[in-house]
Design an enzyme around this catalytic site. Structure first.
Site, PDB file in Angstrom:
ATOM      1  N   THR A  13       0.838  -1.207   0.000  1.00  0.00           N
ATOM      2  CA  THR A  13       0.000   0.000   0.000  1.00  0.00           C
ATOM      3  C   THR A  13       0.872   1.256   0.000  1.00  0.00           C
ATOM      4  OG1 THR A  13      -1.386  -1.304   1.462  1.00  0.00           O
ATOM      5  CG2 THR A  13      -2.086   0.950   1.052  1.00  0.00           C
ATOM      6  N   ASN A  14       1.897   1.237   0.840  1.00  0.00           N
ATOM      7  CA  ASN A  14       2.817   2.389   0.860  1.00  0.00           C
ATOM      8  C   ASN A  14       3.562   2.512  -0.458  1.00  0.00           C
ATOM      9  OD1 ASN A  14       3.113   3.866   3.613  1.00  0.00           O
ATOM     10  ND2 ASN A  14       2.799   1.719   4.135  1.00  0.00           N
ATOM     11  N   HIS A 104       7.848   2.845  10.269  1.00  0.00           N
ATOM     12  CA  HIS A 104       7.408   1.885  11.286  1.00  0.00           C
ATOM     13  C   HIS A 104       6.076   2.368  11.865  1.00  0.00           C
ATOM     14  CE1 HIS A 104       7.931  -1.308  14.201  1.00  0.00           C
ATOM     15  NE2 HIS A 104       7.418  -0.465  15.082  1.00  0.00           N
TER      16      HIS A 104
HETATM   17  C1  GRF Z   1       3.258  -0.485   7.142  1.00  0.00           C
HETATM   18  O1  GRF Z   1       2.373  -0.402   8.219  1.00  0.00           O
HETATM   19  C2  GRF Z   1       4.603   0.044   7.546  1.00  0.00           C
HETATM   20  O2  GRF Z   1       4.558   1.011   8.538  1.00  0.00           O
HETATM   21  C3  GRF Z   1       5.304  -1.180   8.046  1.00  0.00           C
HETATM   22  O3  GRF Z   1       4.798  -2.234   7.254  1.00  0.00           O
HETATM   23  C4  GRF Z   1       3.532  -1.908   6.743  1.00  0.00           C
HETATM   24  C5  GRF Z   1       3.560  -2.111   5.264  1.00  0.00           C
HETATM   25  O4  GRF Z   1       2.296  -2.145   4.696  1.00  0.00           O
HETATM   26  N1  GRF Z   1       6.743  -1.018   8.024  1.00  0.00           N
HETATM   27  P1  GRF Z   1       2.104  -2.099   3.134  1.00  0.00           P
HETATM   28  O5  GRF Z   1       2.827  -3.275   2.528  1.00  0.00           O
HETATM   29  O6  GRF Z   1       2.595  -0.785   2.634  1.00  0.00           O
HETATM   30  O7  GRF Z   1       0.614  -2.234   2.927  1.00  0.00           O
END
Ligand code: GRF
Length: 188
Positions: A13-14, A104
Site C-alpha cells: 500500500t505504501n 514503522h
Molecule cells: C506499514 O504499516 C509500515 O509502517 C510497516 O509495514 C507496513 C507495510 O504495509 N513497516 P504495506 O505493505 O505498505 O501495505
C-alpha cells in the site's frame, strides 16, 4: 532526477502510494521495487504500475552482491523500506548510509524491534493502554527500528480501538506523510 528503490515484503500500500505521489514529479521517481516475496501483492502492484521489480532470497541479499549490482545499474539514490521484514545487510547500510529510510507503525523507540510488525504492534500498543500511537520514519542502521528518527506523526488511541481500527488510523498517517518526507529528504 532522484531514483528511488522500494524494498517491500507485503501488500505494498505504501509502495503504491509513493509510486503515484512521484509519478510526474521532477524531483524523483520510483525506479525499482525489490522484494523477498515472489507472491506478494506489492509485486502485482509494481507490474500494474509498470515499475520494474526484482525478487531475491534472504540468502542472496545477505551473501551475494546481486541486489547491490541492481541498485548500481539503476543508479539508485535512495532506498525506501516500506513493509520490508528482512534486516538490511551491514554492507548495504554502509554503502547507502543516510540514504536508507524505513517507516514503522508506532512511535519508536516504543514497540519496535524484531517481530514487531503488522497487527502485533497495534495489539501491543492497546494491551499496555497507550493513549497515543503513530508512525516513525527513520534512517536505517544495522539493527531493526533503531536508526535516527526523521519524522513522527501521532494519532489518539481510544478505549474502543482494536488492532484493526488503530491500524486504519496509522495507515492514514502513512499515506499522508511518507511520500512527503521522502521528497523532503531528497531536498524537494
Ligand atoms: C506499514 O504499516 C509500515 O509502517 C510497516 O509495514 C507496513 C507495510 O504495509 N513497516 P504495506 O505493505 O505498505 O501495505
Amino acid at each position: 532526477m532522484n531514483k528511488i528503490a522500494i524494498f517491500a515484503s507485503g501488500t505494498g500500500t505504501n509502495a503504491e502510494n509513493i509510486i503515484s505521489y512521484f509519478s510526474g514529479s521532477k524531483i524523483a521517481k520510483v525506479a525499482l521495487i525489490l522484494s523477498n516475496k515472489k507472491e506478494s501483492l506489492v509485486i502485482k502492484k509494481a507490474e500494474k504500475l509498470s515499475v520494474e521489480s526484482f525478487i531475491f532470497s534472504p540468502t542472496e541479499l545477505r551473501e551475494t552482491t546481486k541486489v547491490d549490482q541492481l541498485l548500481e545499474d539503476n543508479e539508485i539514490d535512495i532506498l525506501v523500506l516500506a513493509g520490508f521484514l528482512l534486516l538490511m545487510p551491514p554492507r548495504l547500510v554502509e554503502k547507502y548510509r543516510g540514504r536508507i529510510i524505513n517507516i514503522h507503525p508506532s512511535l519508536l523507540p516504543k514497540f519496535g524491534g524484531k517481530g514487531m510488525y503488522g497487527d502485533a504492534v497495534h495489539k501491543a500498543v492497546i494491551e499496555v493502554g497507550e493513549k497515543e500511537s503513530g508512525i516513525t520514519i527513520h534512517h536505517v542502521n544495522e539493527k531493526f527500528d533503531s536508526g535516527a528518527i526523521i519524522f513522527q506523526a501521532k494519532c489518539l488511541v481510544d478505549k474502543n480501538d482494536t488492532a484493526h481500527t488503530l491500524a486504519l488510523k496509522v495507515r492514514e498517517l502513512e499515506m499522508e506523510h511518507f511520500p512527503r518526507i521522502i521528497e523532503r529528504e531528497l531536498g524537494g
